[in-house]
Write an enzyme that holds these catalytic residues in place. Structure first.
Site, PDB file in Angstrom:
ATOM      1  NE  ARG A 148      36.731  39.539  55.368  1.00 15.28           N
ATOM      2  CZ  ARG A 148      37.211  40.126  54.628  1.00 15.28           C
ATOM      3  NH1 ARG A 148      35.810  40.984  54.052  1.00 15.28           N
ATOM      4  NH2 ARG A 148      38.611  40.279  54.313  1.00 15.28           N
TER       5      ARG A 148
ATOM      6  CD  GLU B 250      32.742  36.051  50.326  1.00 15.10           C
ATOM      7  OE1 GLU B 250      33.729  36.162  49.278  1.00 15.10           O
ATOM      8  OE2 GLU B 250      32.305  37.058  50.010  1.00 15.10           O
TER       9      GLU B 250
ATOM     10  CG  HIS C 203      34.863  40.266  49.357  1.00 14.76           C
ATOM     11  ND1 HIS C 203      34.534  39.325  50.090  1.00 14.76           N
ATOM     12  CD2 HIS C 203      35.664  41.089  49.523  1.00 14.76           C
ATOM     13  CE1 HIS C 203      35.456  39.748  51.596  1.00 14.76           C
ATOM     14  NE2 HIS C 203      35.748  41.043  50.675  1.00 14.76           N
TER      15      HIS C 203
HETATM   16  P1  NAD Z   1      38.161  48.289  62.055  1.00 10.40           P
HETATM   17  O1  NAD Z   1      38.986  46.950  62.357  1.00 10.40           O
HETATM   18  O2  NAD Z   1      38.670  49.866  61.907  1.00 10.40           O
HETATM   19  O3  NAD Z   1      36.777  47.994  62.813  1.00 10.40           O
HETATM   20  C1  NAD Z   1      35.940  47.055  63.105  1.00 10.40           C
HETATM   21  C2  NAD Z   1      35.876  47.572  64.277  1.00 10.40           C
HETATM   22  O4  NAD Z   1      34.632  46.342  65.026  1.00 10.40           O
HETATM   23  C3  NAD Z   1      36.433  47.415  65.787  1.00 10.40           C
HETATM   24  O5  NAD Z   1      36.169  48.665  66.104  1.00 10.40           O
HETATM   25  C4  NAD Z   1      36.558  46.516  66.215  1.00 10.40           C
HETATM   26  O6  NAD Z   1      36.429  46.729  68.391  1.00 10.40           O
HETATM   27  C5  NAD Z   1      35.181  46.475  66.067  1.00 10.40           C
HETATM   28  N1  NAD Z   1      34.644  44.538  67.046  1.00 10.40           N
HETATM   29  C6  NAD Z   1      35.272  43.306  67.393  1.00 10.40           C
HETATM   30  N2  NAD Z   1      34.691  42.560  67.793  1.00 10.40           N
HETATM   31  C7  NAD Z   1      33.619  42.957  67.772  1.00 10.40           C
HETATM   32  C8  NAD Z   1      32.381  42.614  68.232  1.00 10.40           C
HETATM   33  N3  NAD Z   1      31.957  41.388  68.718  1.00 10.40           N
HETATM   34  N4  NAD Z   1      31.158  43.417  68.513  1.00 10.40           N
HETATM   35  C9  NAD Z   1      30.706  44.535  67.707  1.00 10.40           C
HETATM   36  N5  NAD Z   1      32.293  45.039  67.104  1.00 10.40           N
HETATM   37  C10 NAD Z   1      33.851  43.927  67.081  1.00 10.40           C
HETATM   38  O7  NAD Z   1      37.848  48.071  60.610  1.00 10.40           O
HETATM   39  P2  NAD Z   1      37.463  47.909  59.000  1.00 10.40           P
HETATM   40  O8  NAD Z   1      38.010  48.585  58.394  1.00 10.40           O
HETATM   41  O9  NAD Z   1      35.941  48.904  59.569  1.00 10.40           O
HETATM   42  O10 NAD Z   1      37.118  46.867  58.943  1.00 10.40           O
HETATM   43  C11 NAD Z   1      35.688  46.139  59.170  1.00 10.40           C
HETATM   44  C12 NAD Z   1      35.563  44.425  58.399  1.00 10.40           C
HETATM   45  O11 NAD Z   1      35.300  45.339  57.144  1.00 10.40           O
HETATM   46  C13 NAD Z   1      36.804  43.628  58.139  1.00 10.40           C
HETATM   47  O12 NAD Z   1      37.299  43.503  59.454  1.00 10.40           O
HETATM   48  C14 NAD Z   1      36.675  43.132  57.230  1.00 10.40           C
HETATM   49  O13 NAD Z   1      36.102  42.305  57.170  1.00 10.40           O
HETATM   50  C15 NAD Z   1      35.166  43.814  56.216  1.00 10.40           C
HETATM   51  N6  NAD Z   1      35.871  44.401  54.174  1.00 10.40           N
HETATM   52  C16 NAD Z   1      35.702  43.827  54.531  1.00 10.40           C
HETATM   53  C17 NAD Z   1      35.595  44.486  52.730  1.00 10.40           C
HETATM   54  C18 NAD Z   1      35.082  44.389  51.745  1.00 10.40           C
HETATM   55  O14 NAD Z   1      35.192  44.091  50.248  1.00 10.40           O
HETATM   56  N7  NAD Z   1      33.778  44.451  51.524  1.00 10.40           N
HETATM   57  C19 NAD Z   1      37.025  45.755  52.215  1.00 10.40           C
HETATM   58  C20 NAD Z   1      37.392  45.854  53.591  1.00 10.40           C
HETATM   59  C21 NAD Z   1      37.248  45.287  54.771  1.00 10.40           C
END
Ligand code: NAD
Length: 321
Positions: free
Chosen positions: A245, A274, A295
């Site tokens: 993000r 964005e 994105h």
């Molecule tokens: P997920 O929930 O499986 O994993 C996120 C991880 O981040 C978790 O393991 C959590 O413990 C960790 N986390 C939380 N706070 C933290 C911190 N302060 N420091 C370190 N680690 C921390 O989520 P995911 O499916 O892997 O997705 C991750 C992110 O990707 C989503 O939150 C979303 O913002 C982003 N995303 C982007 C797109 C895109 O189109 N570019 C699509 C889907 C998701």
């Protein structure tokens, strides 16, 4: 999945392709009817598949007594009257993690393109420049046997780690203080100890990684997580990839880092504003060592089909009890 006891009547309220329909028909008396005016789902369905469709409290009142499940395509359930459904004993199931491989593939693509300077060389050739091998190829490096640093070892981070290890024999360092025990277990099963390290501090990971990729949600604790101080800790040869993000990486600091050579490049799919344009990010998106995308991480054609199949699987499991 194994067979369900009977063929439940299931409606899908959004368009899906034929392969999804054929799959669903194996298990269900299945009707795909995206037009809510026509659809008789409230009267007939035992379960419904929804994507951006609303399920309102008034819908819930009209549901047939046989209705058991709502299968949500994607994660957000804000358009669904979950409280009212749950009060009737109806379960709502979503599909977290299904788009993980698409986002991970984009993070890998950005890493490879930056490592070998692909986008920049292509832009120079298009602009009419004659680029020779010695000139254009001198800055490239390989990912083989390098170290990937992950900020966040959840679904997407895990998929990317799997790709880097499987394809490049890379070592993976995870910084994730809140990693779920089930994910910890998955990591331990995927990677040998020689190729996996979990660290307690972000700095430790930043200093040791050749590619740093961000996969955390935008929270108060992750806003500006990567700023000037953190970028200065990275290797001068390292790449930063953000497909998570905007707001997690401080963009002013990133531009400074690139201009002053603290890091070697950045791949950015997530901006604080964005879509990214020259008006807001002139310096960053025009920097030769940056590749930007608007994105598109989860926007592959496959994701839509795979997610719909996952909704069907969740329903099959639920009906099997
Ligand atoms: P997920 O929930 O499986 O994993 C996120 C991880 O981040 C978790 O393991 C959590 O413990 C960790 N986390 C939380 N706070 C933290 C911190 N302060 N420091 C370190 N680690 C921390 O989520 P995911 O499916 O892997 O997705 C991750 C992110 O990707 C989503 O939150 C979303 O913002 C982003 N995303 C982007 C797109 C895109 O189109 N570019 C699509 C889907 C998701």
């Amino acid at each position: 999945p194994a067979a369900v006891p009977h063929k439940p009547r299931v409606f899908c309220l959004y368009p899906v392709d034929d392969s999804v329909k054929e799959y669903a028909e194996q298990w269900f008396d299945f009707t795909c009817e995206p037009n809510p005016q026509v659809s008789r789902w409230r009267e007939e369905a035992e379960a419904v598949m929804v994507r951006s469709n609303k399920v309102t409290p008034s819908d819930v009142k009209q549901l047939s007594p046989a209705f058991k499940y709502v299968g949500k395509h994607g994660v957000g359930v804000d358009a669904i009257a979950v409280k009212e459904l749950n009060a009737k004993g109806i379960k709502v199931m979503n599909t977290p993690g299904v788009n993980a491989s698409a986002v991970a593939e984009l993070a890998l693509t950005l890493s490879l393109c930056l490592a070998r300077d692909v986008a920049q060389i292509d832009r120079r050739i298009r602009s009419g420049e004659t680029v020779t091998k010695a000139d254009g190829g001198s800055t490239g490096f390989q990912l083989t046997s390098k170290t990937l640093g992950l900020v966040g070892g959840g679904n997407i981070g895990y998929q990317l780690g799997k790709m880097f290890y499987g394809a490049f024999n890379a070592k993976v360092i995870v910084y994730d203080p809140h990693l779920h025990p089930s994910m910890s277990q998955k990591w331990a099963e995927l990677l040998p100890a020689s190729h996996f390290q979990r660290v307690n501090t972000l700095d430790e990971m930043l200093a040791a990684s050749d590619v740093v990729s961000i996969h955390v949600p935008l929270l108060e604790s992750t806003t500006n997580l990567i700023g000037e101080e953190q970028l200065r800790k990275m290797k001068k040869t390292a790449l930063l990839i953000n497909t998570a993000r905007g707001g997690i990486v401080n963009e002013d600091a990133l531009l400074k880092a690139l201009e002053e050579g603290w890091i070697a490049g950045a791949g950015i799919d997530a901006f604080s504003i964005e879509p990214p344009t020259s008006k807001d990010f002139g310096g960053l998106i025009n920097h030769p060592r940056v590749i930007s995308t608007p994105h598109i991480g989860a926007a592959s054609l496959d994701v839509i089909r795979i997610t719909a199949l996952a909704v069907v699987d969740h329903l099959v499991e639920a009906f099997r009890g």
